[in-house]
Write a protein that holds these residues in place. Structure first.
Motif, PDB file in Angstrom:
ATOM      1  N   THR A  23      13.150   8.860  -0.298  1.00 27.31           N
ATOM      2  CA  THR A  23      13.060   7.650  -1.114  1.00 27.31           C
ATOM      3  C   THR A  23      11.844   6.828  -0.681  1.00 27.31           C
ATOM      4  OG1 THR A  23      14.411   6.315   0.389  1.00 27.31           O
ATOM      5  CG2 THR A  23      15.588   7.601  -1.290  1.00 27.31           C
ATOM      6  N   PHE A  24      11.522   5.807  -1.492  1.00 32.18           N
ATOM      7  CA  PHE A  24      10.419   4.916  -1.129  1.00 32.18           C
ATOM      8  C   PHE A  24      10.732   4.165   0.169  1.00 32.18           C
ATOM      9  CE2 PHE A  24       9.233   5.575  -5.548  1.00 32.18           C
ATOM     10  CZ  PHE A  24       7.848   5.630  -5.465  1.00 32.18           C
ATOM     11  N   SER A  25      11.991   3.864   0.382  1.00 29.96           N
ATOM     12  CA  SER A  25      12.382   3.193   1.619  1.00 29.96           C
ATOM     13  C   SER A  25      12.132   4.085   2.827  1.00 29.96           C
ATOM     14  CB  SER A  25      13.862   2.790   1.551  1.00 29.96           C
ATOM     15  OG  SER A  25      14.264   2.152   2.742  1.00 29.96           O
ATOM     16  N   LYS A  31       6.946  -8.251  -6.640  1.00 37.19           N
ATOM     17  CA  LYS A  31       7.604  -9.315  -5.895  1.00 37.19           C
ATOM     18  C   LYS A  31       8.634  -8.778  -4.900  1.00 37.19           C
ATOM     19  CE  LYS A  31       5.374 -12.398  -8.271  1.00 37.19           C
ATOM     20  NZ  LYS A  31       4.259 -13.140  -7.630  1.00 37.19           N
ATOM     21  N   ILE A  32       8.807  -7.468  -4.894  1.00 37.58           N
ATOM     22  CA  ILE A  32       9.774  -6.858  -3.981  1.00 37.58           C
ATOM     23  C   ILE A  32       9.106  -6.633  -2.630  1.00 37.58           C
ATOM     24  CG2 ILE A  32      11.250  -4.846  -3.601  1.00 37.58           C
ATOM     25  CD1 ILE A  32      11.434  -4.524  -6.617  1.00 37.58           C
ATOM     26  N   ALA A  33       9.764  -7.064  -1.580  1.00 39.48           N
ATOM     27  CA  ALA A  33       9.165  -7.024  -0.235  1.00 39.48           C
ATOM     28  C   ALA A  33       8.785  -5.604   0.182  1.00 39.48           C
ATOM     29  CB  ALA A  33      10.132  -7.640   0.773  1.00 39.48           C
ATOM     30  N   LEU A  34       9.636  -4.622  -0.156  1.00 43.77           N
ATOM     31  CA  LEU A  34       9.371  -3.239   0.229  1.00 43.77           C
ATOM     32  C   LEU A  34       8.041  -2.759  -0.342  1.00 43.77           C
ATOM     33  CD1 LEU A  34      10.247  -0.487   1.428  1.00 43.77           C
ATOM     34  CD2 LEU A  34      11.409  -0.044  -0.755  1.00 43.77           C
ATOM     35  N   TYR A  35       7.824  -3.016  -1.649  1.00 47.00           N
ATOM     36  CA  TYR A  35       6.600  -2.546  -2.300  1.00 47.00           C
ATOM     37  C   TYR A  35       5.386  -3.347  -1.834  1.00 47.00           C
ATOM     38  CZ  TYR A  35      10.123  -0.369  -5.284  1.00 47.00           C
ATOM     39  OH  TYR A  35      11.185   0.351  -5.739  1.00 47.00           O
ATOM     40  N   GLN A  36       5.576  -4.636  -1.544  1.00 47.05           N
ATOM     41  CA  GLN A  36       4.475  -5.430  -0.989  1.00 47.05           C
ATOM     42  C   GLN A  36       4.032  -4.874   0.366  1.00 47.05           C
ATOM     43  OE1 GLN A  36       6.010  -9.415  -0.817  1.00 47.05           O
ATOM     44  NE2 GLN A  36       5.598  -9.856  -2.985  1.00 47.05           N
TER      45      GLN A  36
END
Length: 455
Positions: free
Chosen positions: A245-247, A273-278
């Motif tokens: 997964t991206f995580s 705006k999602i912290a993971l993608y930032q």
């Protein structure tokens, strides 16, 4: 995949409303399988799509490549490059390519109804992916293989049970003695063979010996395949990480990851705006892991230690072409591919209707299957053995079981024939009586014989 060099299609369109003929310039991306060179011509999904649209809307066209080979990004001064830039500047009238429909592009050009749906995923080398399981002892064989083994086990045990009851050499006097090979003992006997220990007593009849010999051969070869595959799976010298997964991708530092620089995918991570993608975008910026185009991203993923992030429909093509790659199951940020045209373009409505008609008729699905056909036929190296990998072994066991049952039946028929001559009775009645005595009807038949003798 999104690495087309752009095309410009000059289309001569008969405008139905006014009857005027207008020359249109259409830009697209040359990228497998959307548009590819075939000698001096082009072929691919987008080319076939244009052919279908031309038939329905009523225009002709010719093609050339976009100058800078880019999709279109707006710089800080507000100027567009790539295909979008050619459409805005009047150098092209349509952009037909895997062009992502975004709000920024929609503000500056007209976009048609989407002709292909996708989302964001990532690909990486299969050697970097492991599927950890508490049932690792089952891993050397696939699920289908285990089901096949269970069926083979049940059929073999049942065959030994039937043969031991039918064969006169194995069970000569059903009325006076008990058969050694009960149903429970039959299964226990073949279980002992699987552990290479054996479990006596052994069959005396030829039919039983044929079946047990074939089962021993089957067991030895099966165990050899199991342990060889199990050894290969646990003794790998490649450093692996479980990335699904991206995580998983963001929470590790062994594998680099990146997207096409300046593309809609990198823009998604930049503005999210999602912290993971930032955090992922900051990591890509820090390590400068962006790639120039999709082709470079796929190449780096094949080389290993790199995960290429892109649009799933394009990544699926890479996985279909290169057996060493795998795509993440997780897909985020659903998006679509559309045709771009200048603001107020008169045929954009007709093109949208034609795309909907192609979707409803199944033409778009046909084109998808045509150009995304999987050339990689599978790679089981280091993976679970499938049932078809050992089909010869199952065929051998099936022939052995059939031969054993046939021999037992012939032996019983021979005995019934001899007894019929001695008792001057029909062979069928003697055979029926023998089967009844051997398969649960011994008490009733003994009682009937006693009554007959008294009479």
């Amino acid at each position: 995949m999104r690495s087309c060099v752009g095309l410009v299609l000059a289309a001569v369109c008969a405008l139905a409303a006014s009857g005027d003929v207008k020359e249109l310039f259409i830009t697209t991306i040359k990228e497998e399988p959307y548009a590819m060179s075939r000698g001096s011509e082009l072929e691919g999904y987008c080319i076939d799509l244009l052919t279908e649209l031309a038939k329905r809307v009523g225009f002709t066209y010719k093609i050339h490549l976009v100058k800078d080979g880019r999709y279109g990004v707006m710089d800080q001064s507000g100027q567009w490059n790539g295909m979008i830039g050619e459409v805005i500047q009047g150098e092209a009238d349509l952009a037909v390519a895997p062009l992502t429909l975004t709000s920024v592009r929609e503000r500056h050009v007209d976009m048609s109804t989407p002709f292909l749906q996708t989302g964001l995923g990532f690909i990486l080398n299969k050697d970097l992916v492991t599927h950890e399981s508490t049932l690792s002892l089952l891993a050397p064989f696939s699920a289908d293989m285990w089901v096949g083994l269970l069926i083979a086990f049940l059929l073999t045990g049942l065959s030994i049970f039937l043969v031991s009851r039918m064969s006169p050499s194995e069970w000569a006097e059903p009325d006076k003695e008990q058969t050694t090979f009960t149903l429970l003992h039959s299964f226990w006997y073949i279980t002992g063979a699987l552990t290479l220990q054996g479990a006596g007593p052994h069959p005396k009849a030829v039919a039983g010996r044929v079946i047990t010999a074939i089962w021993w051969i089957f067991s030895v070869l099966l165990l050899a395949c199991y342990f060889a595959n199990f050894y290969a799976m646990i003794h790998t010298d490649k450093k692996q990480a479980s990335i699904r997964t991206f995580s998983d991708l963001a929470n590790q530092d062994l594998i680099e990851y990146g997207a096409v620089e300046g593309g809609s995918t990198s823009q998604f991570f930049k503005t999210s705006k999602i912290a993971l993608y930032q955090r992922m975008y900051e990591q890509m910026e820090k390590k400068r892991s962006f790639v120039a185009n999709t082709g470079e991203g796929v190449r780096r993923a094949q080389e290993g230690n790199f995960a290429f992030i892109g649009e799933a429909v394009s990544l699926d093509l890479a996985v279909a072409r290169y057996c060493s790659l795998t795509r993440s199951e997780e897909v985020v940020s659903e998006r679509a591919y559309s045709i771009a045209a200048p603001r107020g373009f008169p045929l954009i409505k007709n093109l949208s209707i034609a795309i909907l008609e192609l979707s409803e008729s199944g033409t778009l699905a046909y084109l998808r299957n045509k150009w995304w056909a999987r050339s990689c036929m599978g790679d089981h190296e280091g993976g679970s053995l499938e049932a078809h990998d050992l089909r010869g072994l199952f065929v051998l066991l099936g022939l052995g079981l059939s031969l054993g049952v046939l021999l037992a039946l012939l032996e019983l028929l021979s005995k019934a024939h001899r007894q019929a001559k001695d008792d001057k009775r029909s062979c069928c009645s003697v055979l029926t009586s023998e089967l009844g005595r051997r398969f649960g009807g011994a008490a009733e038949i003994a009682e009937a014989e006693s009554e007959k003798s008294k009479a």
